[in-house]
Design a protein around this motif. Structure first.
Motif, PDB file in Angstrom:
ATOM      1  N   LEU A  33       0.831  -1.204   0.000  1.00  0.00           N
ATOM      2  CA  LEU A  33       0.000   0.000   0.000  1.00  0.00           C
ATOM      3  C   LEU A  33       0.870   1.260   0.000  1.00  0.00           C
ATOM      4  O   LEU A  33       0.660   2.178  -0.804  1.00  0.00           O
ATOM      5  N   ALA A  36       2.681   1.676  -3.344  1.00  0.00           N
ATOM      6  CA  ALA A  36       1.763   2.115  -4.401  1.00  0.00           C
ATOM      7  C   ALA A  36       1.429   3.600  -4.249  1.00  0.00           C
ATOM      8  O   ALA A  36       1.410   4.346  -5.233  1.00  0.00           O
ATOM      9  N   LEU A  37       1.172   4.028  -3.030  1.00  0.00           N
ATOM     10  CA  LEU A  37       0.920   5.451  -2.777  1.00  0.00           C
ATOM     11  C   LEU A  37       2.125   6.289  -3.202  1.00  0.00           C
ATOM     12  O   LEU A  37       1.982   7.323  -3.855  1.00  0.00           O
ATOM     13  N   THR A  40       2.496   6.535  -7.053  1.00  0.00           N
ATOM     14  CA  THR A  40       1.531   7.489  -7.605  1.00  0.00           C
ATOM     15  C   THR A  40       1.959   8.919  -7.310  1.00  0.00           C
ATOM     16  O   THR A  40       1.899   9.783  -8.192  1.00  0.00           O
ATOM     17  N   GLU A 150      -8.351   6.250  -2.974  1.00  0.00           N
ATOM     18  CA  GLU A 150      -8.022   5.612  -4.260  1.00  0.00           C
ATOM     19  C   GLU A 150      -7.190   4.343  -4.038  1.00  0.00           C
ATOM     20  O   GLU A 150      -7.453   3.292  -4.622  1.00  0.00           O
ATOM     21  N   HIS A 151      -6.206   4.444  -3.156  1.00  0.00           N
ATOM     22  CA  HIS A 151      -5.294   3.316  -2.956  1.00  0.00           C
ATOM     23  C   HIS A 151      -5.854   2.254  -2.012  1.00  0.00           C
ATOM     24  O   HIS A 151      -5.576   1.063  -2.210  1.00  0.00           O
ATOM     25  N   ALA A 154      -8.111   0.239  -4.251  1.00  0.00           N
ATOM     26  CA  ALA A 154      -7.341  -0.664  -5.117  1.00  0.00           C
ATOM     27  C   ALA A 154      -6.826  -1.871  -4.323  1.00  0.00           C
ATOM     28  O   ALA A 154      -6.883  -3.009  -4.802  1.00  0.00           O
ATOM     29  N   LEU A 155      -6.338  -1.632  -3.109  1.00  0.00           N
ATOM     30  CA  LEU A 155      -5.850  -2.733  -2.275  1.00  0.00           C
ATOM     31  C   LEU A 155      -6.979  -3.697  -1.935  1.00  0.00           C
ATOM     32  O   LEU A 155      -6.822  -4.921  -2.018  1.00  0.00           O
TER      33      LEU A 155
END
Length: 160
Positions: A33, A36-37, A40, A150-151, A154-155
């Motif tokens: 997580l 990914a953050l 982005t 958003e993340h 997605a997770l």
């Protein structure tokens, strides 16, 4: 924000809080997580700090160009709100606003330690409850909140 837009935004945020409950969350999930953050934020050139905690332990932290120690302070203050209320820091602030009040004036907490501004979301596991927080600081509060949502979304989709 008008009274109507506060109510509409609060309803959306409350829906997100109900939706974004995870089946599990561990250190590997925190790394995925947070990474990914960060990816982005780098791609979008966002001047943010990102932090994830499990319990009281900080398990992920990064700062990107343009962010500052002030963002770390905001992140910690918003995280305390999310931990204390078991809700997103944005949702807490909007709840006060929807009642015609102000968290800083009526929250009865030390504002040097607590901030009900958008950007931190509780990490909630189904059947367990809140186990930590994930947050961003450095953008307008609505944008901090949206990036985290958003993340988390997605997770959650990835986890099934």
């Amino acid at each position: 924000m008008t009274e109507q837009s506060v109510a509409e935004t609060l309803a959306r945020v409350e829906s997100e809080e109900r939706e974004l409950v995870l089946p599990r969350f561990d250190l590997d999930d925190a790394w995925r997580l947070g990474s990914a953050l960060r990816a982005t934020a780098v791609e979008r050139k966002l001047p943010v700090v990102i932090g994830i905690s499990l319990g009281e332990a900080r398990v992920f932290h990064t700062a990107l160009p343009g962010s500052s120690a002030d963002n770390d302070g905001w992140l910690e203050r918003k995280s305390r709100v999310a931990r204390r209320y078991g809700r997103s820091s944005y949702g807490v602030g909007l709840t006060f606003k929807a009642r015609g009040s102000d968290f800083d004036l009526h929250g009865r907490l030390d504002t040097s330690l607590y901030a009900a501004h958008g950007g931190v979301f509780p990490i909630t596991i189904a059947g367990v409850g809140v186990v930590g927080t994930v947050g961003v600081s450095g953008l307008p509060q609505e944008d901090d909140h949206a990036l985290v949502v958003e993340h988390l979304r997605a997770l959650r989709a990835e986890m099934g």
